[in-house]
Scaffold this active site. Structure first.
Site, PDB file in Angstrom:
ATOM      1  N   SER A  52       0.716  -1.388   0.260  1.00  0.00           N
ATOM      2  CA  SER A  52       0.032  -0.016   0.051  1.00  0.00           C
ATOM      3  C   SER A  52       0.853   1.216  -0.030  1.00  0.00           C
ATOM      4  CB  SER A  52      -0.973  -0.102   1.224  1.00  0.00           C
ATOM      5  OG  SER A  52      -0.187   0.497   2.408  1.00  0.00           O
ATOM      6  N   LYS A  53       0.263   2.536  -0.212  1.00  0.00           N
ATOM      7  CA  LYS A  53       0.925   3.687  -0.283  1.00  0.00           C
ATOM      8  C   LYS A  53       1.524   4.082   0.954  1.00  0.00           C
ATOM      9  CE  LYS A  53      -1.131   5.635  -4.454  1.00  0.00           C
ATOM     10  NZ  LYS A  53      -2.182   6.748  -4.853  1.00  0.00           N
ATOM     11  N   ARG A  54       1.014   3.450   2.100  1.00  0.00           N
ATOM     12  CA  ARG A  54       1.323   3.884   3.533  1.00  0.00           C
ATOM     13  C   ARG A  54       2.630   3.133   3.684  1.00  0.00           C
ATOM     14  NH1 ARG A  54      -3.899   3.149   3.720  1.00  0.00           N
ATOM     15  NH2 ARG A  54      -3.775   0.942   4.666  1.00  0.00           N
ATOM     16  N   SER A  55       3.290   2.117   2.928  1.00  0.00           N
ATOM     17  CA  SER A  55       4.214   1.565   3.322  1.00  0.00           C
ATOM     18  C   SER A  55       5.630   2.370   3.388  1.00  0.00           C
ATOM     19  CB  SER A  55       4.479   0.124   2.290  1.00  0.00           C
ATOM     20  OG  SER A  55       4.983   0.669   1.233  1.00  0.00           O
TER      21      SER A  55
END
Length: 483
Positions: free
Chosen positions: A253-256
């Site tokens: 995910s983009k949060r990684s």
């Protein structure tokens, strides 16, 4: 038949590695067969568009070498290559109306309140299946609603019974019950086409032969095929790529913090190493080889070797691969990229190119440079236990003797290059009847205050210069004498 593939991103921010892989595979499939690679900007979802995102797409593709044959900036025979521009020309509405005439689509005037009343919860998820209410409106009712300026969408008219089967190059034949094919919206109330409609129309008009996308689009493919069939168009070959997960096997995910190309460049990885690694996320060559340039990938790539199971994004593997790229790099090219990282640590007038060459084969990403070279700026606080080495058979006492003995030799050295210094100290070791390592260990420790350095004692001295080297050896003698 000439192969034509496309990469059709939405300008919504940094390029996720999954999108980069789609761009790469589409490029490789085309170029492997000497085909055309088209760039198309899919900006029909105006709310999600981010300022500057189109430039990010251009820059990422240029940095990775995935250069397009046709696109918004260079034009081509199938332009324009931006969907909002095509929409302004009335293109999608024209094709939607053709489907209405064929009975394959219809106007829907239902308001939000009515649509909300159709919502139901299935497995904890709220879904809305349209009930074909507006399909049954008479021609007069439709014309009256349009004349009155009533807002509408245009929906695809999918059958309620039977099955639709489509073929994927990797997954084979897949059949779906038509009852699951909701009457999806083709034209939204703002007059813009949905992604699902625009990509089918554009792929046909641009002559796309192979459609590469993520496997999350498998479930939508029957709806696309029904559109192709409704128009009487040839269906392209589909290649649906596997999901990319993180090390915990959850979707990347983009949060990684490392899910986009730019994130990885910011973390200190080379664009060519990133591209090489991304190529192997789901595809394997028919050899054990792992390092490929882009032209080599073009030659080797066979899309039938793409796997169906999810690919794990392994940062350790990427780091290893990046290190291999550093090792193979031309020293001048490495220095050009490493210079800002070196200058962030070293302000003294030292030979930075020499320092860069010391670390080039010892690091995996650019930020690793700092802890390798910070001692050139100044010796850190260190424990005198560092002088004790079982391997070199050194003690604090033996180290003090060596440093005291070599100090005047270093001070009086006529030449201060690596080879001359090495010969000088080697001569001392022979005279003392000890191994060279026994002499070099304490000198290297005195110069660096570290257990690990990117170079040996004499190489470090040659960079530090005589004055600084003598000063550091004197400080070490003082430190050991006071214990």
């Amino acid at each position: 038949m000439k192969i034509r593939t496309r990469y059709a991103p939405s300008p919504t921010g940094r390029m996720h590695v999954g999108n980069l892989r789609t761009a790469l595979y589409a490029y490789l499939i085309a170029k492997h067969e000497d085909g055309d690679y088209i760039l198309r900007i899919e900006d029909t979802d105006q709310e999600r568009e981010m300022e500057g995102a189109v430039d990010i797409i251009y820059n990422t593709l240029r940095q990775t070498g995935l250069l397009w044959d046709e696109g918004p900036d260079i034009g081509g025979p199938c332009g324009p290559y931006v969907q909002s521009v095509r929409q302004k020309q009335g293109l999608y509405m024209e094709y939607a109306k053709k489907l209405i005439e064929k009975g394959e689509a219809y106007y829907c005037f239902c308001d939000e309140e009515r649509l909300n009343s159709l919502k139901k919860t299935v497995n904890g998820e709220e879904i809305m299946v349209y009930d074909k209410h507006c399909l049954h409106l008479s021609k007069e009712e439709i014309e009256a609603n349009l004349a009155a300026g009533k807002p509408f969408v245009i929906r695809q008219n999918n059958p309620m019974e039977g099955t639709t089967t489509f073929h994927d190059e990797l997954y084979g034949d897949i059949s779906v019950d038509n009852a699951e094919l909701d009457d999806m919206v083709l034209i939204k109330s703002d007059g813009f086409p949905t992604y699902n409609f625009a990509n089918v129309v554009d792929d046909h008009l641009m002559g796309i032969t192979h459609v590469v996308r993520g496997c999350e689009y498998l479930s939508s493919t029957p709806k696309y095929n029904r559109l192709y069939e409704a128009f009487g168009w040839e269906i392209p070959k589909y290649i649906h790529c596997p999901t990319i997960t993180n090390e915990e096997h959850k979707k990347l995910s983009k949060r990684s913090g490392h899910s986009s190309f730019q994130d990885l460049v910011d973390l200190g990885y080379l664009p060519e190493a990133i591209l090489n690694y991304v190529a192997l996320l789901g595809w394997c060559p028919d050899s054990e080889r792992e390092i490929f340039t882009l032209p080599e990938l073009v030659k080797e790539f066979d899309y039938l070797r793409i796997a169906k199971s999810p690919a794990v994004f392994d940062m350790a593997k990427l780091s290893w691969m990046n290190g291999e790229y550093f090792k193979a790099m031309d020293p001048a090219a490495f220095y050009e990229k490493a210079e800002p990282y070196i200058k962030a640590v070293i302000s003294k007038p030292l030979d930075l190119k020499k320092i860069a060459e010391m670390v080039r084969t010892r690091i995996e990403k650019f930020p690793d440079i700092a802890e390798q070279i910070d001692f050139f700026e100044e010796v850190p606080e260190y424990d005198s236990e560092l002088y004790v080495s079982r391997k070199q058979k050194t003690t604090k006492e033996s180290s003090l003797k060596v440093l005291t003995d070599v100090l005047p030799m270093v001070e009086g050295a006529a030449a201060f290059d690596n080879d001359s210094l090495f010969e000088l100290l080697k001569g001392y070791a022979e005279k003392e009847g000890v191994k060279v390592g026994f002499v070099m260990w304490p000198i290297r420790t005195a110069l660096s205050g570290k257990a690990m350095t990117p170079a040996g004692a004499t190489e470090i001295m040659s960079v530090l210069g005589k004055e600084e080297s003598v000063s550091r050896i004197k400080a070490a003698v003082k430190k050991l004498s006071e214990e």
